[in-house]
Design a protein around this motif. Structure first.
Motif, PDB file in Angstrom:
ATOM      1  N   LEU A 151       0.837  -1.198   0.000  1.00  0.00           N
ATOM      2  CA  LEU A 151       0.000   0.000   0.000  1.00  0.00           C
ATOM      3  C   LEU A 151       0.869   1.244   0.000  1.00  0.00           C
ATOM      4  O   LEU A 151       1.882   1.325   0.712  1.00  0.00           O
ATOM      5  CB  LEU A 151      -0.898   0.003   1.244  1.00  0.00           C
ATOM      6  N   GLY A 152       0.469   2.231  -0.804  1.00  0.00           N
ATOM      7  CA  GLY A 152       1.180   3.499  -0.822  1.00  0.00           C
ATOM      8  C   GLY A 152       0.309   4.614  -1.334  1.00  0.00           C
ATOM      9  O   GLY A 152      -0.801   4.393  -1.830  1.00  0.00           O
ATOM     10  N   GLY A 153       0.824   5.834  -1.221  1.00  0.00           N
ATOM     11  CA  GLY A 153       0.057   6.967  -1.718  1.00  0.00           C
ATOM     12  C   GLY A 153       0.867   8.239  -1.689  1.00  0.00           C
ATOM     13  O   GLY A 153       1.921   8.332  -1.046  1.00  0.00           O
TER      14      GLY A 153
ATOM     15  N   HIS B 144      -1.001   9.900   3.572  1.00  0.00           N
ATOM     16  CA  HIS B 144      -1.560  10.041   4.919  1.00  0.00           C
ATOM     17  C   HIS B 144      -2.570   8.923   5.182  1.00  0.00           C
ATOM     18  O   HIS B 144      -2.511   8.241   6.218  1.00  0.00           O
ATOM     19  CB  HIS B 144      -2.231  11.420   5.030  1.00  0.00           C
ATOM     20  N   ILE B 145      -3.488   8.712   4.238  1.00  0.00           N
ATOM     21  CA  ILE B 145      -4.479   7.640   4.372  1.00  0.00           C
ATOM     22  C   ILE B 145      -3.782   6.281   4.474  1.00  0.00           C
ATOM     23  O   ILE B 145      -4.147   5.430   5.287  1.00  0.00           O
ATOM     24  CB  ILE B 145      -5.460   7.658   3.182  1.00  0.00           C
ATOM     25  N   SER B 146      -2.745   6.089   3.650  1.00  0.00           N
ATOM     26  CA  SER B 146      -2.019   4.820   3.652  1.00  0.00           C
ATOM     27  C   SER B 146      -1.346   4.567   4.997  1.00  0.00           C
ATOM     28  O   SER B 146      -1.390   3.447   5.525  1.00  0.00           O
ATOM     29  CB  SER B 146      -0.975   4.817   2.532  1.00  0.00           C
ATOM     30  N   ALA B 147      -0.707   5.594   5.555  1.00  0.00           N
ATOM     31  CA  ALA B 147      -0.045   5.439   6.855  1.00  0.00           C
ATOM     32  C   ALA B 147      -1.066   5.148   7.949  1.00  0.00           C
ATOM     33  O   ALA B 147      -0.838   4.281   8.819  1.00  0.00           O
ATOM     34  CB  ALA B 147       0.751   6.702   7.187  1.00  0.00           C
ATOM     35  N   ALA B 148      -2.190   5.865   7.920  1.00  0.00           N
ATOM     36  CA  ALA B 148      -3.239   5.628   8.919  1.00  0.00           C
ATOM     37  C   ALA B 148      -3.823   4.230   8.772  1.00  0.00           C
ATOM     38  O   ALA B 148      -4.136   3.568   9.774  1.00  0.00           O
ATOM     39  CB  ALA B 148      -4.334   6.683   8.772  1.00  0.00           C
TER      40      ALA B 148
ATOM     41  N   ASN C   4       5.754  11.925  -0.481  1.00  0.00           N
ATOM     42  CA  ASN C   4       5.403  13.290  -0.071  1.00  0.00           C
ATOM     43  C   ASN C   4       4.109  13.273   0.749  1.00  0.00           C
ATOM     44  O   ASN C   4       3.177  14.038   0.485  1.00  0.00           O
ATOM     45  CB  ASN C   4       5.257  14.206  -1.289  1.00  0.00           C
ATOM     46  N   ALA C   5       4.068  12.400   1.740  1.00  0.00           N
ATOM     47  CA  ALA C   5       2.832  12.136   2.475  1.00  0.00           C
ATOM     48  C   ALA C   5       2.547  13.196   3.536  1.00  0.00           C
ATOM     49  O   ALA C   5       3.446  13.629   4.261  1.00  0.00           O
ATOM     50  CB  ALA C   5       2.913  10.763   3.132  1.00  0.00           C
TER      51      ALA C   5
ATOM     52  N   LEU D  51       9.891  18.816   3.032  1.00  0.00           N
ATOM     53  CA  LEU D  51      10.807  17.711   3.283  1.00  0.00           C
ATOM     54  C   LEU D  51      10.935  17.401   4.768  1.00  0.00           C
ATOM     55  O   LEU D  51      11.148  16.237   5.147  1.00  0.00           O
ATOM     56  CB  LEU D  51      12.186  18.040   2.701  1.00  0.00           C
ATOM     57  N   ALA D  52      10.789  18.399   5.630  1.00  0.00           N
ATOM     58  CA  ALA D  52      10.899  18.174   7.077  1.00  0.00           C
ATOM     59  C   ALA D  52       9.892  17.127   7.547  1.00  0.00           C
ATOM     60  O   ALA D  52      10.170  16.374   8.499  1.00  0.00           O
ATOM     61  CB  ALA D  52      10.691  19.484   7.828  1.00  0.00           C
ATOM     62  N   ILE D  53       8.740  17.065   6.903  1.00  0.00           N
ATOM     63  CA  ILE D  53       7.730  16.066   7.270  1.00  0.00           C
ATOM     64  C   ILE D  53       8.192  14.679   6.838  1.00  0.00           C
ATOM     65  O   ILE D  53       8.033  13.693   7.577  1.00  0.00           O
ATOM     66  CB  ILE D  53       6.373  16.429   6.655  1.00  0.00           C
TER      67      ILE D  53
END
Length: 330
Positions: free
Chosen positions: A152-154, A160-164, A180-181, A277-279
């Motif tokens: 899964l990726g995005g 953000h949805i993928s990480a959650a 660039n999530a 990029l900091a994120i």
């Protein structure tokens, strides 16, 4: 044979992926040229449709839809092998990863779903569009597809949805890919902040492109006008969705992402002016089993700006994990 019939027949052609990519590269260039001519004759929507069909055929995917909780979820599906799902970002559509998918469907079953509230999905403003609701909608979608375990990726909000999703259903996710999530907050950043001004003019449009891309793509005037009108139509709904995200569950994943311990690729453009990029560096620091790839130069949407390079980076990540065979990224 009329052009629409020709495009449909090409879309159904079952050539091998690499041969399809080579032939389709020529085909897509021809169709884009024709489509730009159509744009200048005042039919930008028809031109975009023609370009989409050409890219669908090149990627070897088919447009489908599925009903979830009374709403249609459109998606692309194509290729064979293990399943790879890629989710688009805020204000984007399932078209987002089409060009990149042309280099992925040779080895993977690729699924590109639409996110509720964007693109071709249902526009129901009293529906909740928080990240948690999107996660649960996708969970039902994946279950209906029969997916048990998948990659899964995005990009941006899709990341953000993928990480959650990976945090909520970690046993389903084999590997995670974040391009660039959004989803983390760092000093000086307020994710999904309210937009006071819409994109009203060509100057506004060009300024926005400058935030997304390092090298801005050329967009003909009539197509710009069409896209500006679509953006103006969606301005209020986009702000409403941002508010729903800010108030909803999974708005910020700070302090939580370390719970996901499987391999994760963090891919970022150094010059991203939307999700900085900091994120990405914060994701890389907090995810215990992550590797980071930085494109320099690179903007917010590598799948648009560098479709083949993005595919190679994803393949390198997945193939190294699965077979210990790497793919050179150039």
């Amino acid at each position: 044979m009329d052009p629409d019939t020709a495009l449909v027949n090409l879309h159904k052609n079952k050539r091998t992926p690499m041969k399809r990519i080579g032939i389709a590269a020529v085909l897509v260039s021809a169709i884009v040229g024709i489509a730009l001519g159509v744009v200048y004759h005042g039919y930008p929507q028809a031109a975009l449709k023609a370009i989409n069909i050409a890219y669908e055929w090149r990627a070897g995917v088919e447009a489908k839809s599925m009903e979830i909780d009374g709403y249609e979820v459109p998606y692309y599906e194509g290729g064979e092998g293990e399943t790879l799902v890629l989710i688009h970002g805020f204000g984007d559509s399932m078209f987002s990863f089409l060009q990149t998918s042309a280099f992925l469907t040779e080895k993977y079953r690729v699924i590109l779903p639409g996110v509720q509230g964007f693109g071709e999905t249902s526009k129901v403003l009293d529906r909740d569009h928080s990240i948690r609701t999107q996660v649960e909608t996708f969970h039902k979608f994946f279950q209906k597809l029969g997916l048990k375990e998948f990659y899964l990726g995005g990009n941006s909000m899709g990341g953000h949805i993928s990480a959650a999703y990976a945090l909520r259903y970690p046993n389903e996710i084999k590997r995670l890919i974040l391009l660039n999530a959004a989803g983390l907050r760092v000093p000086g950043e307020l994710p999904y902040s309210h937009s006071e001004e819409s994109i009203e003019t060509e100057a506004d449009f060009d300024k926005y492109l400058g935030k997304v891309f390092v090298k801005k793509p050329w967009v003909p005037g009539p197509l710009k006008s069409y896209l500006i009108e679509k953006w103006k139509e969606n301005h209020d709904s986009y702000n409403l969705i941002k508010e729903q995200i800010r108030r909803g569950q999974d708005y910020l994943l700070n302090g939580r992402v370390s719970a996901f311990t499987k391999k994760t690729l963090v891919l970022w453009g150094r010059q991203d002016r939307i999700v900085r990029l900091a994120i990405g560096e914060a994701y890389h620091k907090d995810l215990p089993n992550s590797q980071m790839e930085i494109y320099d130069p690179g903007g917010h949407s590598p799948q648009y700006e560098f479709p083949e390079r993005t595919a190679k980076t994803i393949l390198q990540f997945l193939e190294f994990i699965c077979t210990l065979v790497s793919v050179e990224v150039t």
